[in-house]
Design a protein around this motif. Structure first.
Motif, PDB file in Angstrom:
ATOM      1  N   TYR A   1     -11.346 -24.999  -9.739  1.00 61.75           N
ATOM      2  CA  TYR A   1     -12.574 -25.203  -9.803  1.00 61.75           C
ATOM      3  C   TYR A   1     -12.995 -24.775  -9.535  1.00 61.75           C
ATOM      4  O   TYR A   1     -13.320 -25.150  -8.385  1.00 61.75           O
TER       5      TYR A   1
ATOM      6  N   GLU B   1     -18.654 -22.621 -14.135  1.00 62.51           N
ATOM      7  CA  GLU B   1     -17.831 -23.193 -13.740  1.00 62.51           C
ATOM      8  C   GLU B   1     -16.309 -22.046 -13.816  1.00 62.51           C
ATOM      9  O   GLU B   1     -16.097 -21.433 -14.734  1.00 62.51           O
TER      10      GLU B   1
ATOM     11  N   VAL C   1     -12.865 -21.151 -13.463  1.00 60.83           N
ATOM     12  CA  VAL C   1     -11.181 -22.258 -13.561  1.00 60.83           C
ATOM     13  C   VAL C   1     -10.108 -21.651 -13.976  1.00 60.83           C
ATOM     14  O   VAL C   1     -10.091 -20.083 -13.779  1.00 60.83           O
TER      15      VAL C   1
ATOM     16  N   ASN D   1      -6.952 -21.861 -16.004  1.00 56.24           N
ATOM     17  CA  ASN D   1      -6.117 -22.439 -17.382  1.00 56.24           C
ATOM     18  C   ASN D   1      -5.291 -22.113 -17.493  1.00 56.24           C
ATOM     19  O   ASN D   1      -4.946 -22.744 -18.460  1.00 56.24           O
TER      20      ASN D   1
ATOM     21  N   ILE E   1     -18.623 -29.796 -11.637  1.00 60.60           N
ATOM     22  CA  ILE E   1     -17.123 -29.047 -12.562  1.00 60.60           C
ATOM     23  C   ILE E   1     -16.233 -30.272 -12.214  1.00 60.60           C
ATOM     24  O   ILE E   1     -16.554 -30.784 -11.368  1.00 60.60           O
ATOM     25  N   GLY E   2     -15.008 -29.218 -12.602  1.00 62.40           N
ATOM     26  CA  GLY E   2     -13.999 -30.802 -12.797  1.00 62.40           C
ATOM     27  C   GLY E   2     -13.865 -31.622 -13.993  1.00 62.40           C
ATOM     28  O   GLY E   2     -13.129 -32.139 -13.977  1.00 62.40           O
TER      29      GLY E   2
ATOM     30  N   TYR F   1      -6.424 -26.927 -14.081  1.00 57.81           N
ATOM     31  CA  TYR F   1      -7.399 -27.601 -14.409  1.00 57.81           C
ATOM     32  C   TYR F   1      -7.635 -28.754 -13.528  1.00 57.81           C
ATOM     33  O   TYR F   1      -8.237 -29.405 -12.948  1.00 57.81           O
TER      34      TYR F   1
END
Length: 173
Positions: free
Chosen positions: A165, A151, A153, A155, A101-102, A160
């Protein structure tokens, strides 16, 4: 500290039970979610808004937190609570093997590519896509999820990169 207090307040209300009551409202949230199908995942969207400056999250000035973070495959409903002061959204994206993630690249607009999105919660006090979840409001979406890693998120431009996230893992029944 605020995150811990929010989690404790949500836990005290029974927010983390998998069977949702007919209508559910988090403390301080201006609307209720109807009874939703499947497994419930409560997602908190938070930012370093008023009253949090100086306390914050270090380099991650914003965050998403999902509870539970692991659910069995099948129908899953996300209830998203915006406890921050900024408008947020939650988009569900599959995580490719080996990616954490990320780690998605962001464009010059401060957003990631949403291709492959399975759905989103971004309508204040409603289901599905909209213009964003206002402060102290909630949104929800119901999806059929296969086993895998996902994931969640926000946006909105720059969100982000600022840490919005979270991972949701879906297991075989």
């Amino acid at each position: 500290m605020l995150g811990i207090a929010t989690t404790m307040a949500l836990a005290a209300t029974g927010a983390f039970r998998s069977a949702a009551p007919a209508a559910w409202r988090a403390p301080g949230v201006q609307c209720s979610a109807p009874a939703l199908r499947g497994h419930s995942v409560d997602v908190t969207a938070d930012d370093m808004g008023q009253g949090m400056m100086g306390g914050g999250y270090g380099m991650r000035m914003m965050r998403l937190a999902a509870h539970p973070a692991v659910v069995p495959s099948g129908v899953t409903s996300l209830r998203v609570f915006n406890t921050g002061v900024l408008t947020h959204e939650v988009i569900v994206l599959p995580l490719p093997p080996g990616q954490g993630i990320g780690e998605r690249p962001t464009g010059p607009d401060g957003k990631i590519d949403e291709a492959g999105s399975l759905g989103e919660a971004s309508r204040s006090c409603g289901a599905g896509a909209g213009d964003g979840i206002a402060s102290d409001a909630m949104a929800w979406t119901t999806l059929a999820l296969q086993p895998g890693r996902y994931e969640l998120v926000c946006n909105f431009p720059g969100h982000y990169m600022a840490g919005m996230y979270a991972e949701l893992d879906v297991t075989s029944r």
